[in-house]
Design a protein around this motif. Structure first.
Motif, PDB file in Angstrom:
ATOM      1  N   GLN A  63      13.118  70.951   5.034  1.00 28.70           N
ATOM      2  CA  GLN A  63      14.337  71.518   4.450  1.00 28.70           C
ATOM      3  C   GLN A  63      14.403  73.013   4.723  1.00 28.70           C
ATOM      4  O   GLN A  63      15.474  73.559   4.971  1.00 28.70           O
ATOM      5  N   GLU A  64      13.238  73.689   4.718  1.00 31.54           N
ATOM      6  CA  GLU A  64      13.205  75.141   4.861  1.00 31.54           C
ATOM      7  C   GLU A  64      13.415  75.590   6.302  1.00 31.54           C
ATOM      8  O   GLU A  64      13.602  76.778   6.573  1.00 31.54           O
ATOM      9  N   VAL A  92      12.908  64.037   4.870  1.00 32.85           N
ATOM     10  CA  VAL A  92      12.851  65.489   4.667  1.00 32.85           C
ATOM     11  C   VAL A  92      11.558  65.815   3.954  1.00 32.85           C
ATOM     12  O   VAL A  92      11.135  65.101   3.033  1.00 32.85           O
ATOM     13  N   SER A  93      10.933  66.892   4.380  1.00 34.83           N
ATOM     14  CA  SER A  93       9.741  67.381   3.704  1.00 34.83           C
ATOM     15  C   SER A  93      10.056  68.701   3.011  1.00 34.83           C
ATOM     16  O   SER A  93      10.902  69.472   3.487  1.00 34.83           O
ATOM     17  N   ILE A  94       9.384  68.928   1.880  1.00 33.33           N
ATOM     18  CA  ILE A  94       9.546  70.214   1.191  1.00 33.33           C
ATOM     19  C   ILE A  94       8.176  70.846   0.947  1.00 33.33           C
ATOM     20  O   ILE A  94       7.206  70.164   0.607  1.00 33.33           O
ATOM     21  N   ASN A  95       8.133  72.148   1.128  1.00 30.05           N
ATOM     22  CA  ASN A  95       6.915  72.925   0.912  1.00 30.05           C
ATOM     23  C   ASN A  95       6.574  72.986  -0.574  1.00 30.05           C
ATOM     24  O   ASN A  95       7.441  72.737  -1.425  1.00 30.05           O
ATOM     25  N   PRO A  96       5.342  73.382  -0.903  1.00 30.68           N
ATOM     26  CA  PRO A  96       4.953  73.465  -2.318  1.00 30.68           C
ATOM     27  C   PRO A  96       5.886  74.343  -3.167  1.00 30.68           C
ATOM     28  O   PRO A  96       6.084  74.070  -4.357  1.00 30.68           O
ATOM     29  N   SER A  97       6.491  75.373  -2.569  1.00 33.78           N
ATOM     30  CA  SER A  97       7.334  76.283  -3.375  1.00 33.78           C
ATOM     31  C   SER A  97       8.798  75.844  -3.442  1.00 33.78           C
ATOM     32  O   SER A  97       9.609  76.500  -4.091  1.00 33.78           O
ATOM     33  N   THR A  98       9.153  74.755  -2.781  1.00 28.87           N
ATOM     34  CA  THR A  98      10.557  74.312  -2.750  1.00 28.87           C
ATOM     35  C   THR A  98      10.797  73.241  -3.818  1.00 28.87           C
ATOM     36  O   THR A  98      10.093  72.228  -3.840  1.00 28.87           O
ATOM     37  N   VAL A 116      16.713  70.608  -4.225  1.00 34.49           N
ATOM     38  CA  VAL A 116      17.447  70.958  -2.989  1.00 34.49           C
ATOM     39  C   VAL A 116      17.876  69.708  -2.216  1.00 34.49           C
ATOM     40  O   VAL A 116      18.678  69.797  -1.282  1.00 34.49           O
ATOM     41  N   LEU A 117      17.333  68.553  -2.608  1.00 37.31           N
ATOM     42  CA  LEU A 117      17.623  67.320  -1.858  1.00 37.31           C
ATOM     43  C   LEU A 117      18.809  66.546  -2.414  1.00 37.31           C
ATOM     44  O   LEU A 117      19.272  65.575  -1.810  1.00 37.31           O
ATOM     45  N   GLU A 118      19.287  66.987  -3.580  1.00 40.87           N
ATOM     46  CA  GLU A 118      20.296  66.227  -4.323  1.00 40.87           C
ATOM     47  C   GLU A 118      21.497  65.808  -3.473  1.00 40.87           C
ATOM     48  O   GLU A 118      21.977  64.682  -3.590  1.00 40.87           O
ATOM     49  N   ASP A 119      21.968  66.686  -2.615  1.00 39.81           N
ATOM     50  CA  ASP A 119      23.200  66.382  -1.875  1.00 39.81           C
ATOM     51  C   ASP A 119      22.996  65.693  -0.526  1.00 39.81           C
ATOM     52  O   ASP A 119      23.961  65.503   0.220  1.00 39.81           O
ATOM     53  N   VAL A 120      21.749  65.333  -0.234  1.00 43.24           N
ATOM     54  CA  VAL A 120      21.532  64.586   1.018  1.00 43.24           C
ATOM     55  C   VAL A 120      20.829  63.247   0.765  1.00 43.24           C
ATOM     56  O   VAL A 120      20.434  62.557   1.713  1.00 43.24           O
ATOM     57  N   LEU A 121      20.698  62.870  -0.491  1.00 42.84           N
ATOM     58  CA  LEU A 121      19.941  61.654  -0.822  1.00 42.84           C
ATOM     59  C   LEU A 121      20.435  60.423  -0.065  1.00 42.84           C
ATOM     60  O   LEU A 121      19.647  59.594   0.377  1.00 42.84           O
ATOM     61  N   ASP A 122      21.741  60.333   0.115  1.00 36.22           N
ATOM     62  CA  ASP A 122      22.302  59.146   0.773  1.00 36.22           C
ATOM     63  C   ASP A 122      21.875  59.028   2.240  1.00 36.22           C
ATOM     64  O   ASP A 122      22.030  57.973   2.843  1.00 36.22           O
ATOM     65  N   LEU A 123      21.377  60.116   2.804  1.00 33.94           N
ATOM     66  CA  LEU A 123      20.987  60.084   4.226  1.00 33.94           C
ATOM     67  C   LEU A 123      19.486  59.847   4.416  1.00 33.94           C
ATOM     68  O   LEU A 123      19.000  59.849   5.543  1.00 33.94           O
ATOM     69  N   LEU A 124      18.774  59.696   3.303  1.00 36.93           N
ATOM     70  CA  LEU A 124      17.311  59.700   3.406  1.00 36.93           C
ATOM     71  C   LEU A 124      16.653  58.331   3.297  1.00 36.93           C
ATOM     72  O   LEU A 124      17.026  57.513   2.466  1.00 36.93           O
ATOM     73  N   LEU A 177       9.112  63.646   1.793  1.00 34.62           N
ATOM     74  CA  LEU A 177       7.689  63.967   1.896  1.00 34.62           C
ATOM     75  C   LEU A 177       7.405  65.261   1.130  1.00 34.62           C
ATOM     76  O   LEU A 177       7.963  66.317   1.448  1.00 34.62           O
ATOM     77  N   ILE A 178       6.586  65.140   0.105  1.00 35.18           N
ATOM     78  CA  ILE A 178       6.208  66.318  -0.670  1.00 35.18           C
ATOM     79  C   ILE A 178       4.919  66.890  -0.073  1.00 35.18           C
ATOM     80  O   ILE A 178       3.908  66.182   0.029  1.00 35.18           O
ATOM     81  N   MET A 179       4.992  68.149   0.334  1.00 36.19           N
ATOM     82  CA  MET A 179       3.773  68.793   0.842  1.00 36.19           C
ATOM     83  C   MET A 179       2.911  69.192  -0.352  1.00 36.19           C
ATOM     84  O   MET A 179       3.347  69.951  -1.217  1.00 36.19           O
ATOM     85  N   SER A 180       1.695  68.682  -0.352  1.00 33.92           N
ATOM     86  CA  SER A 180       0.777  69.004  -1.448  1.00 33.92           C
ATOM     87  C   SER A 180      -0.268  70.030  -1.020  1.00 33.92           C
ATOM     88  O   SER A 180      -1.247  70.268  -1.724  1.00 33.92           O
ATOM     89  N   VAL A 181      -0.035  70.628   0.154  1.00 31.74           N
ATOM     90  CA  VAL A 181      -0.742  71.848   0.591  1.00 31.74           C
ATOM     91  C   VAL A 181       0.318  72.665   1.327  1.00 31.74           C
ATOM     92  O   VAL A 181       1.377  72.137   1.663  1.00 31.74           O
TER      93      VAL A 181
END
Ligand code: DX5
Ligand code: ZN
Length: 221
Positions: free
Chosen positions: A91-92, A113-119, A123-131, A135-139
């Protein structure tokens, strides 16, 4: 269904044929390919040309390319043509998340979509239908072998709630970074569907034995 997806970032690529055979015998469905550009993350790994070579041996394994690269929209077609069955972008890393996801979907492959630990997950709310996958980055992305960030559990909970609120419960939740045999059961309990695992698999000499230990956890789910 719960599954583990090995990241081959730190695998011995000269032995990939044998490694893929062991994955298939262990009922592994997907292989995680970490693509790093040295700009979005402080490390460089490999690109579509290598994936194309690896594709020769993948057989039924799904290749999921995790693009840790800036402006991924420029390379979606290349990664698709190289043999990716799914592409996960950050996403970033793109200004145009929506259109980049549409581009991935135009090739009829899994879009994530992947998001970094600080995101935040919001931010994904408006693209959920496309996913197909989040992927949550845990590092912090860039290197294998880092310590799992405990705050990630809260993010998984928030993501589960976000999916429930929007009736999008068929999107897979993946976790990437610092996953091992000890935290895997808890991650599955929190709602993770796909656990990406790199060093906890490849630091061990006996690949088949290691995979069967992980399988004991996934099979109980
Ligand atoms: C980190 C990568 C991960 C990582 C997983 O930037 O996205 O896939 O290499 O490796 P471990 O399991 O060693 O954290
Ligand atoms: Zn990854």
């Amino acid at each position: 269904m719960k599954e583990i997806s090995p990241s081959i970032l730190n695998a011995d690529l000269f032995k990939i044929k044998k490694i893929f055979k062991s994955f298939a015998s262990a009922n592994i469905k997907s292989v995680h390919l970490d693509i790093m550009d040295g700009v979005f993350v402080p490390n460089i790994s490999f690109g579509p040309m290598l994936i194309k070579q690896l594709s020769k041996y993948k057989k039924n394994l799904q290749f999921i390319s995790h693009l840790m690269i800036i402006n991924p929209e420029r390379y979606i077609e290349d990664f698709y043509k190289a043999g990716s069955d799914g592409i996960i972008i950050h996403q970033e890393a793109t200004t145009h998340l929506h259109s980049t996801l549409l581009k991935i979907k135009s090739f009829n492959i899994r879009a994530g979509v992947s998001i970094n630990p600080s995101t935040p997950v919001s931010v994904l709310e408006d693209v959920l239908d496309l996913l197909d996958e989040v992927l949550i980055m845990s590092v912090n992305p860039g290197f294998g072998g880092q310590k799992f960030i405990e705050h990630s559990y809260q993010k998984i909970e928030k993501l589960v709630t976000l999916f429930e609120d929007h009736d999008n419960e068929n999107i897979a939740i993946s976790i990437d970074g610092g996953v091992n045999i000890n935290n895997l059961p808890k991650l599955f309990n929190y709602g993770v569907d796909v656990a990406i695992i790199g060093s906890a698999i490849f630091k061990n000499k006996d690949l088949e034995k290691t995979l069967s230990e992980f399988n004991k956890i996934t099979e109980r789910r």
